[in-house]
Design a protein around this motif. Structure first.
Motif, PDB file in Angstrom:
ATOM      1  N   PHE A 117      18.898   3.661 -13.164  1.00 58.10           N
ATOM      2  CA  PHE A 117      19.967   3.745 -12.310  1.00 58.10           C
ATOM      3  C   PHE A 117      19.650   3.295 -10.630  1.00 58.10           C
ATOM      4  CE2 PHE A 117      19.084   7.056 -15.232  1.00 58.10           C
ATOM      5  CZ  PHE A 117      20.590   7.428 -15.832  1.00 58.10           C
ATOM      6  N   ASP A 118      21.004   2.909 -10.200  1.00 61.89           N
ATOM      7  CA  ASP A 118      20.998   2.139  -8.917  1.00 61.89           C
ATOM      8  C   ASP A 118      21.064   3.423  -7.884  1.00 61.89           C
ATOM      9  OD1 ASP A 118      20.824  -0.475  -9.418  1.00 61.89           O
ATOM     10  OD2 ASP A 118      22.960  -0.625  -9.232  1.00 61.89           O
ATOM     11  N   ASP A 160       0.825  -1.164  -0.242  1.00 62.47           N
ATOM     12  CA  ASP A 160       0.215   0.086   0.019  1.00 62.47           C
ATOM     13  C   ASP A 160       0.760   1.318  -0.082  1.00 62.47           C
ATOM     14  OD1 ASP A 160       0.690   0.514   2.753  1.00 62.47           O
ATOM     15  OD2 ASP A 160      -0.848  -0.918   3.314  1.00 62.47           O
ATOM     16  N   ASN A 161       0.236   2.611  -0.197  1.00 56.50           N
ATOM     17  CA  ASN A 161       1.005   3.593  -0.222  1.00 56.50           C
ATOM     18  C   ASN A 161       1.622   4.177   1.101  1.00 56.50           C
ATOM     19  OD1 ASN A 161      -1.228   4.298   0.882  1.00 56.50           O
ATOM     20  ND2 ASN A 161      -1.742   6.266  -0.546  1.00 56.50           N
ATOM     21  N   THR A 162       1.473   3.513   2.095  1.00 54.54           N
ATOM     22  CA  THR A 162       2.074   3.682   3.437  1.00 54.54           C
ATOM     23  C   THR A 162       3.487   3.394   3.498  1.00 54.54           C
ATOM     24  OG1 THR A 162       1.138   1.860   4.523  1.00 54.54           O
ATOM     25  CG2 THR A 162      -0.124   3.811   4.711  1.00 54.54           C
ATOM     26  N   SER A 163       3.929   2.322   2.682  1.00 54.30           N
ATOM     27  CA  SER A 163       5.142   1.837   2.702  1.00 54.30           C
ATOM     28  C   SER A 163       6.121   2.820   1.908  1.00 54.30           C
ATOM     29  CB  SER A 163       4.960   0.224   2.163  1.00 54.30           C
ATOM     30  OG  SER A 163       4.885   0.641   0.703  1.00 54.30           O
ATOM     31  N   SER A 164       7.481   2.563   2.284  1.00 54.29           N
ATOM     32  CA  SER A 164       8.369   3.379   1.532  1.00 54.29           C
ATOM     33  C   SER A 164       8.498   3.226   0.283  1.00 54.29           C
ATOM     34  CB  SER A 164       9.711   3.392   2.383  1.00 54.29           C
ATOM     35  OG  SER A 164      10.099   2.026   2.213  1.00 54.29           O
ATOM     36  N   VAL A 165       8.807   4.345  -0.498  1.00 48.49           N
ATOM     37  CA  VAL A 165       9.086   4.174  -2.028  1.00 48.49           C
ATOM     38  C   VAL A 165      10.533   3.719  -2.352  1.00 48.49           C
ATOM     39  CG1 VAL A 165       9.738   5.752  -4.018  1.00 48.49           C
ATOM     40  CG2 VAL A 165       7.791   6.539  -2.453  1.00 48.49           C
ATOM     41  N   GLY A 166      10.547   2.496  -3.284  1.00 53.13           N
ATOM     42  CA  GLY A 166      11.711   1.994  -3.560  1.00 53.13           C
ATOM     43  C   GLY A 166      12.078   2.204  -4.746  1.00 53.13           C
ATOM     44  N   VAL A 167      11.335   2.688  -5.674  1.00 51.58           N
ATOM     45  CA  VAL A 167      11.648   3.003  -7.082  1.00 51.58           C
ATOM     46  C   VAL A 167      10.930   4.324  -7.675  1.00 51.58           C
ATOM     47  CG1 VAL A 167      11.547   2.377  -9.504  1.00 51.58           C
ATOM     48  CG2 VAL A 167      11.938   0.676  -7.640  1.00 51.58           C
ATOM     49  N   LYS A 189      15.750   2.716  -4.035  1.00 48.25           N
ATOM     50  CA  LYS A 189      16.832   1.866  -4.586  1.00 48.25           C
ATOM     51  C   LYS A 189      17.152   1.976  -6.056  1.00 48.25           C
ATOM     52  CE  LYS A 189      17.260  -0.912  -1.076  1.00 48.25           C
ATOM     53  NZ  LYS A 189      17.915  -0.332   0.124  1.00 48.25           N
ATOM     54  N   HIS A 190      16.071   2.607  -6.668  1.00 45.95           N
ATOM     55  CA  HIS A 190      16.541   2.814  -8.317  1.00 45.95           C
ATOM     56  C   HIS A 190      15.733   3.978  -8.605  1.00 45.95           C
ATOM     57  CE1 HIS A 190      17.127  -1.544  -7.857  1.00 45.95           C
ATOM     58  NE2 HIS A 190      17.993  -1.499  -8.591  1.00 45.95           N
ATOM     59  N   LEU A 191      16.152   4.750  -9.646  1.00 48.41           N
ATOM     60  CA  LEU A 191      15.566   5.630 -10.535  1.00 48.41           C
ATOM     61  C   LEU A 191      15.311   5.223 -12.164  1.00 48.41           C
ATOM     62  CD1 LEU A 191      17.674   8.623  -9.157  1.00 48.41           C
ATOM     63  CD2 LEU A 191      15.519   7.994  -8.372  1.00 48.41           C
ATOM     64  N   ILE A 192      14.468   5.445 -12.471  1.00 49.13           N
ATOM     65  CA  ILE A 192      14.138   4.833 -13.961  1.00 49.13           C
ATOM     66  C   ILE A 192      13.531   6.259 -14.824  1.00 49.13           C
ATOM     67  CG2 ILE A 192      13.013   3.498 -15.512  1.00 49.13           C
ATOM     68  CD1 ILE A 192      12.734   1.314 -12.926  1.00 49.13           C
ATOM     69  N   THR A 193      14.110   6.403 -15.922  1.00 50.70           N
ATOM     70  CA  THR A 193      13.507   7.196 -16.873  1.00 50.70           C
ATOM     71  C   THR A 193      13.107   6.249 -18.105  1.00 50.70           C
ATOM     72  OG1 THR A 193      13.271   9.361 -18.059  1.00 50.70           O
ATOM     73  CG2 THR A 193      15.387   8.308 -17.794  1.00 50.70           C
ATOM     74  N   THR A 194      11.764   6.451 -18.752  1.00 53.45           N
ATOM     75  CA  THR A 194      11.507   5.565 -19.972  1.00 53.45           C
ATOM     76  C   THR A 194      10.552   6.325 -20.538  1.00 53.45           C
ATOM     77  OG1 THR A 194      10.748   3.527 -20.529  1.00 53.45           O
ATOM     78  CG2 THR A 194       9.502   4.354 -18.612  1.00 53.45           C
ATOM     79  N   ASN A 195      10.588   5.932 -21.951  1.00 53.82           N
ATOM     80  CA  ASN A 195       9.753   6.136 -22.963  1.00 53.82           C
ATOM     81  C   ASN A 195       8.895   5.291 -23.728  1.00 53.82           C
ATOM     82  OD1 ASN A 195      11.600   5.401 -24.817  1.00 53.82           O
ATOM     83  ND2 ASN A 195      12.077   7.418 -25.755  1.00 53.82           N
ATOM     84  N   LEU A 196       8.874   4.252 -22.918  1.00 54.70           N
ATOM     85  CA  LEU A 196       8.525   2.780 -23.618  1.00 54.70           C
ATOM     86  C   LEU A 196       9.482   1.840 -24.248  1.00 54.70           C
ATOM     87  CD1 LEU A 196       4.862   3.355 -25.125  1.00 54.70           C
ATOM     88  CD2 LEU A 196       5.376   2.515 -22.900  1.00 54.70           C
TER      89      LEU A 196
END
Length: 148
Positions: A147-148, A83-90, A134-141
């Motif tokens: 990135f770690d 759920d949205n109460t947990s921390s953000v991982g990505v 843990k990770h950052l992501i950028t995408t356009n499909l």
């Protein structure tokens, strides 16, 4: 800063290679990936494609164990729990496939999507004191910068 581009087999943690992968998991990925690519619509913008990416991630990997949605100004986040109460991982910054000016390239990482990710990273780490990111992501499909 020197960019070090890794091939897929170099980027994967060797522990992942030891995890069992079933035929049904491979087929599920193939079906969902095909749907992801077929959903591309040049007449639609970033919001449409962000939802397509979210559906792909939910249907392929994360649901029901991890919650995926927006958070504030972040396009998409994958929480570390159900759920949205947990921390953000990505944190994911999604761009429309037609928006090439805001996506990085292997030769030039200075792009709007990267700068937004850096801002969101610092907000999450400093303001929200989240050490679970843990990770950052950028995408356009079609292109995925992870990135770690």
């Amino acid at each position: 800063m020197k960019l070090h581009v890794l091939k897929i087999n170099e980027a994967l943690n060797k522990a992942f290679l030891k995890l069992p992968l079933t035929r049904s998991q491979i087929e599920k990925f193939k079906v969902n990936f095909k749907v992801l690519i077929q959903q591309y619509n040049p007449g639609e913008g970033e919001e449409f494609h962000k939802n397509v990416i979210s559906d792909f991630l939910k249907n392929t990997y994360y649901s029901p164990d991890y919650y995926i949605n927006t958070k504030g100004r972040y396009d998409l986040v994958i929480h570390n729990g159900k759920d949205n109460t947990s921390s953000v991982g990505v944190i994911i910054e999604a761009k429309s496939p037609g928006n090439i000016s805001e996506m990085p390239t292997v030769d030039n990482l200075i792009a709007k999507s990267i700068l937004e990710l850096i801002l969101y990273y610092f907000r999450e780490r400093i303001t929200n004191k989240n050490l679970d990111l843990k990770h950052l992501i950028t995408t356009n499909l079609y292109e995925w910068f992870i990135f770690d």
